[in-house]
Write an enzyme that holds these catalytic residues in place. Structure first.
Site, short mmCIF file in Angstrom:
data_model
loop_
_atom_site.label_atom_id
_atom_site.label_comp_id
_atom_site.label_asym_id
_atom_site.label_seq_id
_atom_site.Cartn_x
_atom_site.Cartn_y
_atom_site.Cartn_z
N GLU A 68 79.27 25.69 86.92
CA GLU A 68 80.45 24.88 86.58
C GLU A 68 81.69 25.75 86.47
OE1 GLU A 68 82.04 21.45 83.49
OE2 GLU A 68 80.29 22.65 82.92
N ASP A 143 93.24 21.98 87.25
CA ASP A 143 94.69 21.84 87.16
C ASP A 143 95.21 21.29 88.49
OD1 ASP A 143 97.51 22.24 87.01
OD2 ASP A 143 97.19 23.81 85.52
N LYS A 217 86.55 12.04 76.40
CA LYS A 217 87.49 11.24 75.61
C LYS A 217 88.81 11.08 76.35
CE LYS A 217 85.67 12.62 71.08
NZ LYS A 217 85.99 13.32 69.81
#
Length: 238
Positions: A68, A143, A217
């Site tokens: 990852e 990003d 979240k």
């Protein structure tokens, strides 16, 4: 936040100033994160300087292996590792608070199938991971560098696609996710042009959110606001 940099070479082979796809932030460490670093790093931490690793030896077994890139605060990594104890996870993140948070969580949950680098992810792939050894490479919410003049900083470029392909097993999968539609389109364009891959989307674009990718979240909040998320899966064919 994704931790990568992309070296450029001059015509005579010398390295130009490196273009980085991340910005170093100091970030405050909580006591729990610092404790995670102090106690967890000797258990789970790996060093770029150690070079090519035999991950069967590192983990003490042969198992499906996921790499990852940029795990942020580590929430998704911990959830995936806990849900799949039969698999091994190698996470890379440059920001120390996130590394500390992941290590703290790994100790709290008594996970043994996680190892961590805190440096440049592309350097780890190049120098520490054997060719054709990974089952999955994950790139979740890198990003987006949304300003046009910064697009060269985006990690997903042809050279990235080729590096990842070389490290995936035949049949291994690169799974990417982004909440920036323009970046999703950029990812799709780069990967459709990359040799040796097959897009796993039925319509040749994006796949529905796979069950194995945890919903963050941040993502839930974005969905409530009507924001989209795009998942892409490309499988190494050759």
């Amino acid at each position: 936040m994704t931790d990568t940099q992309q070296p450029e070479l001059t015509e005579d082979g010398r390295q130009r100033r490196t273009i980085k796809s991340f910005v170093m932030r100091a970030g405050r460490m909580t006591e729990g994160q610092q404790r995670g670093l102090d106690k967890g790093w000797p258990l789970f931490g790996l060093e770029l300087e150690d070079g090519l690793r035999d991950f069967d030896q590192v983990f003490g077994r042969s198992a499906p292996r996921t790499f990852e890139i940029g795990f942020g605060m580590g929430h998704s990594t911990l959830e995936m590792a806990a849900a799949a104890p039969e698999q091994d996870f190698i996470g890379v993140e440059v920001h120390k608070p996130g590394v500390g948070a992941l290590l703290s969580g790994a100790m709290l949950q008594n996970l043994r199938n996680i190892r961590v680098y805190s440096c440049d992810a592309l350097e780890v792939l190049r120098d520490c991971v054997a060719d054709a050894s990974l089952d999955r490479v994950l790139l979740f919410f890198p990003d987006p560098w949304h300003k046009s003049r910064h697009h060269k900083r985006r990690i997903v470029q042809p050279a990235f696609a080729e590096l990842v392909r070389s490290k995936l097993k035949i049949g291994g999968v690169l799974h990417m996710a982004t909440d920036w539609e323009n970046y999703a389109e950029h990812m799709l364009e780069v990967m459709n042009a990359a040799p040796g891959y097959r897009n796993l989307a039925a319509d040749g674009t994006y796949v529905p959110r796979p069950e194995e990718r945890p919903v963050t979240k941040f993502e839930r909040r974005g969905e409530r606001l009507g924001h989209g998320v795009w998942d892409l899966k490309f499988q190494r064919q050759e």
